[in-house]
Design an enzyme around this catalytic site. Sequence first.
Site, PDB file in Angstrom:
ATOM      1  N   SER A  22      -5.094   2.484   8.911  1.00 28.54           N
ATOM      2  CA  SER A  22      -5.627   1.602   9.931  1.00 28.54           C
ATOM      3  C   SER A  22      -5.974   0.264   9.286  1.00 28.54           C
ATOM      4  O   SER A  22      -5.273  -0.221   8.399  1.00 28.54           O
ATOM      5  CB  SER A  22      -6.847   2.254  10.599  1.00 28.54           C
ATOM      6  N   SER A  23      -7.077  -0.333   9.679  1.00 28.46           N
ATOM      7  CA  SER A  23      -7.508  -1.620   9.148  1.00 28.46           C
ATOM      8  C   SER A  23      -8.937  -1.863   9.595  1.00 28.46           C
ATOM      9  O   SER A  23      -9.372  -1.355  10.644  1.00 28.46           O
ATOM     10  CB  SER A  23      -6.607  -2.739   9.684  1.00 28.46           C
ATOM     11  N   ASN A  57       1.951   4.888   7.248  1.00 30.20           N
ATOM     12  CA  ASN A  57       1.595   3.592   6.680  1.00 30.20           C
ATOM     13  C   ASN A  57       2.375   2.427   7.274  1.00 30.20           C
ATOM     14  O   ASN A  57       1.881   1.302   7.296  1.00 30.20           O
ATOM     15  CB  ASN A  57       1.825   3.631   5.157  1.00 30.20           C
ATOM     16  N   ILE A 109       0.826  -1.201   0.000  1.00 33.64           N
ATOM     17  CA  ILE A 109       0.000   0.000   0.000  1.00 33.64           C
ATOM     18  C   ILE A 109       0.864   1.256   0.000  1.00 33.64           C
ATOM     19  O   ILE A 109       0.563   2.234  -0.690  1.00 33.64           O
ATOM     20  CB  ILE A 109      -0.948  -0.007   1.212  1.00 33.64           C
ATOM     21  N   LYS A 156      -4.219  -1.183  15.647  1.00 27.89           N
ATOM     22  CA  LYS A 156      -4.999  -0.412  14.693  1.00 27.89           C
ATOM     23  C   LYS A 156      -6.110   0.383  15.383  1.00 27.89           C
ATOM     24  O   LYS A 156      -6.491   1.464  14.927  1.00 27.89           O
ATOM     25  CB  LYS A 156      -5.564  -1.326  13.605  1.00 27.89           C
ATOM     26  N   THR A 165      -1.163  -7.730  -0.632  1.00 29.58           N
ATOM     27  CA  THR A 165       0.185  -7.319  -0.267  1.00 29.58           C
ATOM     28  C   THR A 165       0.976  -8.524   0.214  1.00 29.58           C
ATOM     29  O   THR A 165       0.417  -9.563   0.587  1.00 29.58           O
ATOM     30  CB  THR A 165       0.168  -6.274   0.856  1.00 29.58           C
ATOM     31  N   TYR A 192      -2.338  -7.077  16.677  1.00 32.93           N
ATOM     32  CA  TYR A 192      -2.445  -6.269  15.461  1.00 32.93           C
ATOM     33  C   TYR A 192      -3.697  -5.402  15.494  1.00 32.93           C
ATOM     34  O   TYR A 192      -3.638  -4.185  15.270  1.00 32.93           O
ATOM     35  CB  TYR A 192      -2.447  -7.168  14.234  1.00 32.93           C
TER      36      TYR A 192
END
Length: 262
Positions: free
Chosen positions: A150-151, A101, A21, A168, A200, A164
Amino acid sequence: MATERSLIGKVAIVSGSAKGIGAATCVELASRGALVIVNYPWPSEKSDAEDVLRRIEVTKGAAAAECRAVEADLSTLDGPQRLVDETVRLTGKHIDILINNAGVAIMRPLKEVDLRQWDTQLNLNARGMLLLTQAVLPHLAQDSRIVNVSSVGARQGYVGSSIYNGTKSMVESFTRCWALEFGRQYRCTVNAVEPGPTNTHGFNHSGPDFLEKIQPMLDATPMGSRLAEPSEIAHAIAFLCERRSGWITGACLPVDGGFFMP
């Protein structure tokens, strides 16, 4: 149709941008005319960063020839300041755009989590972006833009992603706090994007158990049973960097094809 050069004269830092990304975001911002600093953490990723610069050159963005790659490991205490110092030295200008990022995902069930995993993810995903943003502030231009990656994991639980997803959630809390802090002082908007599963290297190496569990959710995604492409996330990030997006701040924008709808 040529991309509108709407970011001419803007200097942008994209952290963790040798791949995925981040790399796609560098190319997108440069195609709109921004002078982009590509960030990579270690010498082993220098060739990837140089490849991003070559991709930028193909866009023929107004500042393409001035874009540079800077080595700085944002998981260290001095890496964020080094990235900012090198950017200012190379450009001699204020920083107009910061894309936070850089991040790492390590997927393990809670019973297998150890403090090393905790430190690895917290130091980069949360502390690194906090220190980088703090280092940018003395050089932040008026009418600037910060976008944090973020996610969907900040809003939705997944097996094996306790740390993880927690990092975020911190990213989104930072986003809202900084939108309040920076709005009037810097005329700076602070927003986040929430990618869903994206094509990714990191996602594709999350482990077979995680990928197996996520497949039913991919199959139910309204826009199609597939991963997002990095360029699709990059387009949303660039949208939030535009001058005309100046009345959007404190927002967390899902970019997931409807993968998760709260």
